[in-house]
Motif scaffolding. Structure first.
Motif, PDB file in Angstrom:
ATOM      1  N   TYR A   1       0.824  -1.206   0.000  1.00 30.65           N
ATOM      2  CA  TYR A   1       0.000   0.000   0.000  1.00 30.65           C
ATOM      3  C   TYR A   1       0.857   1.254   0.000  1.00 30.65           C
ATOM      4  N   ILE A   2       0.205   2.363  -0.348  1.00 31.42           N
ATOM      5  CA  ILE A   2       0.778   3.706  -0.253  1.00 31.42           C
ATOM      6  C   ILE A   2      -0.328   4.584   0.322  1.00 31.42           C
ATOM      7  N   ASP A   3       0.034   5.536   1.180  1.00 27.01           N
ATOM      8  CA  ASP A   3      -0.959   6.307   1.921  1.00 27.01           C
ATOM      9  C   ASP A   3      -0.618   7.797   1.856  1.00 27.01           C
ATOM     10  N   CYS A   4      -1.471   8.576   1.217  1.00 27.43           N
ATOM     11  CA  CYS A   4      -1.230  10.017   1.086  1.00 27.43           C
ATOM     12  C   CYS A   4      -1.213  10.737   2.426  1.00 27.43           C
ATOM     13  N   ARG A   5      -1.840  10.158   3.438  1.00 29.41           N
ATOM     14  CA  ARG A   5      -1.871  10.811   4.753  1.00 29.41           C
ATOM     15  C   ARG A   5      -0.476  10.941   5.359  1.00 29.41           C
ATOM     16  N   GLU A   6       0.477  10.172   4.858  1.00 26.20           N
ATOM     17  CA  GLU A   6       1.851  10.263   5.358  1.00 26.20           C
ATOM     18  C   GLU A   6       2.562  11.505   4.852  1.00 26.20           C
ATOM     19  N   PHE A   7       1.989  12.172   3.856  1.00 32.48           N
ATOM     20  CA  PHE A   7       2.640  13.288   3.203  1.00 32.48           C
ATOM     21  C   PHE A   7       1.703  14.496   3.212  1.00 32.48           C
ATOM     22  N   PRO A   8       1.714  15.274   4.286  1.00 32.63           N
ATOM     23  CA  PRO A   8       0.804  16.410   4.384  1.00 32.63           C
ATOM     24  C   PRO A   8       0.922  17.339   3.178  1.00 32.63           C
ATOM     25  N   SER A   9      -0.230  17.788   2.709  1.00 35.09           N
ATOM     26  CA  SER A   9      -0.236  18.684   1.562  1.00 35.09           C
ATOM     27  C   SER A   9      -1.379  19.675   1.710  1.00 35.09           C
ATOM     28  N   ALA A  10      -1.390  20.666   0.857  1.00 33.63           N
ATOM     29  CA  ALA A  10      -2.447  21.676   0.890  1.00 33.63           C
ATOM     30  C   ALA A  10      -3.810  21.043   0.628  1.00 33.63           C
ATOM     31  N   SER A  11      -3.842  19.975  -0.161  1.00 35.43           N
ATOM     32  CA  SER A  11      -5.115  19.332  -0.494  1.00 35.43           C
ATOM     33  C   SER A  11      -5.644  18.448   0.634  1.00 35.43           C
ATOM     34  N   LYS A  12      -4.806  18.160   1.643  1.00 34.56           N
ATOM     35  CA  LYS A  12      -5.191  17.293   2.764  1.00 34.56           C
ATOM     36  C   LYS A  12      -5.753  15.959   2.285  1.00 34.56           C
ATOM     37  N   CYS A  13      -5.090  15.396   1.290  1.00 31.22           N
ATOM     38  CA  CYS A  13      -5.520  14.136   0.689  1.00 31.22           C
ATOM     39  C   CYS A  13      -5.463  13.012   1.720  1.00 31.22           C
TER      40      CYS A  13
ATOM     41  N   SER B   1      -3.497  12.802 -11.613  1.00 31.52           N
ATOM     42  CA  SER B   1      -4.845  13.382 -11.709  1.00 31.52           C
ATOM     43  C   SER B   1      -5.223  14.239 -10.501  1.00 31.52           C
ATOM     44  N   VAL B   2      -4.789  13.851  -9.311  1.00 40.59           N
ATOM     45  CA  VAL B   2      -5.187  14.588  -8.101  1.00 40.59           C
ATOM     46  C   VAL B   2      -4.136  15.611  -7.684  1.00 40.59           C
ATOM     47  N   HIS B   3      -2.872  15.199  -7.695  1.00 37.81           N
ATOM     48  CA  HIS B   3      -1.814  16.066  -7.181  1.00 37.81           C
ATOM     49  C   HIS B   3      -1.067  16.828  -8.265  1.00 37.81           C
ATOM     50  N   LYS B   4      -1.479  16.625  -9.499  1.00 40.90           N
ATOM     51  CA  LYS B   4      -0.958  17.392 -10.652  1.00 40.90           C
ATOM     52  C   LYS B   4       0.538  17.191 -10.905  1.00 40.90           C
ATOM     53  N   HIS B   5       1.073  16.015 -10.530  1.00 43.60           N
ATOM     54  CA  HIS B   5       2.454  15.686 -10.874  1.00 43.60           C
ATOM     55  C   HIS B   5       2.506  15.270 -12.334  1.00 43.60           C
ATOM     56  N   THR B   6       3.674  15.280 -12.906  1.00 50.65           N
ATOM     57  CA  THR B   6       3.881  14.788 -14.263  1.00 50.65           C
ATOM     58  C   THR B   6       4.356  13.349 -14.174  1.00 50.65           C
ATOM     59  N   ASP B   7       3.701  12.470 -14.927  1.00 53.83           N
ATOM     60  CA  ASP B   7       4.099  11.061 -14.925  1.00 53.83           C
ATOM     61  C   ASP B   7       5.464  10.944 -15.592  1.00 53.83           C
ATOM     62  N   SER B   8       6.384  10.344 -14.896  1.00 50.50           N
ATOM     63  CA  SER B   8       7.745  10.189 -15.409  1.00 50.50           C
ATOM     64  C   SER B   8       8.394   9.006 -14.704  1.00 50.50           C
ATOM     65  N   PRO B   9       9.491   8.505 -15.249  1.00 49.01           N
ATOM     66  CA  PRO B   9      10.213   7.443 -14.553  1.00 49.01           C
ATOM     67  C   PRO B   9      10.675   7.878 -13.156  1.00 49.01           C
ATOM     68  N   GLU B  10      11.019   9.147 -13.000  1.00 47.95           N
ATOM     69  CA  GLU B  10      11.461   9.654 -11.704  1.00 47.95           C
ATOM     70  C   GLU B  10      10.310   9.630 -10.696  1.00 47.95           C
ATOM     71  N   LEU B  11       9.111  10.049 -11.120  1.00 42.85           N
ATOM     72  CA  LEU B  11       7.953  10.018 -10.233  1.00 42.85           C
ATOM     73  C   LEU B  11       7.671   8.584  -9.801  1.00 42.85           C
ATOM     74  N   ARG B  12       7.674   7.663 -10.742  1.00 44.47           N
ATOM     75  CA  ARG B  12       7.388   6.267 -10.429  1.00 44.47           C
ATOM     76  C   ARG B  12       8.445   5.667  -9.492  1.00 44.47           C
ATOM     77  N   ALA B  13       9.691   6.044  -9.674  1.00 41.81           N
ATOM     78  CA  ALA B  13      10.747   5.559  -8.774  1.00 41.81           C
ATOM     79  C   ALA B  13      10.528   6.105  -7.366  1.00 41.81           C
ATOM     80  N   GLN B  14      10.136   7.371  -7.271  1.00 41.82           N
ATOM     81  CA  GLN B  14       9.876   7.970  -5.957  1.00 41.82           C
ATOM     82  C   GLN B  14       8.667   7.307  -5.297  1.00 41.82           C
ATOM     83  N   LEU B  15       7.615   7.062  -6.057  1.00 37.95           N
ATOM     84  CA  LEU B  15       6.429   6.412  -5.505  1.00 37.95           C
ATOM     85  C   LEU B  15       6.774   5.042  -4.938  1.00 37.95           C
TER      86      LEU B  15
END
Length: 70
Positions: free
Chosen positions: A5-17, A39-53
């Motif tokens: 799993y991955i949980d957005c609550r671990e990463f506080p943001s302005a959207s309070k996802c 779609s929600v956080h407006k990141h650009t899909d890239s190999p770097e984003l996927r590696a970070q996720l």
């Protein structure tokens, strides 16, 4: 294979996802997490984003209570 799993609550943001995603495979979770990030956080899909996720994945299922940020 253990559930992941991955949980957005671990990463506080302005959207309070408060979305948490889980799947039986890392590849399925990665696809869902990338789509959510774009779609929600407006990141650009890239190999770097996927590696970070992937570094944010946990074994098991998301906790009911919100995790505390590290």
């Amino acid at each position: 294979m253990a559930r992941k799993y991955i949980d957005c609550r671990e990463f506080p943001s302005a959207s309070k996802c408060s979305v948490a995603l889980s799947a039986d495979s890392e590849s399925e979770l990665l696809e869902a997490a990338a789509q959510h990030a774009v779609s929600v956080h407006k990141h650009t899909d890239s190999p770097e984003l996927r590696a970070q996720l992937k570094t944010m994945f946990h074994d098991g299922t998301p906790p009911v209570e919100a995790p505390r940020p590290a």
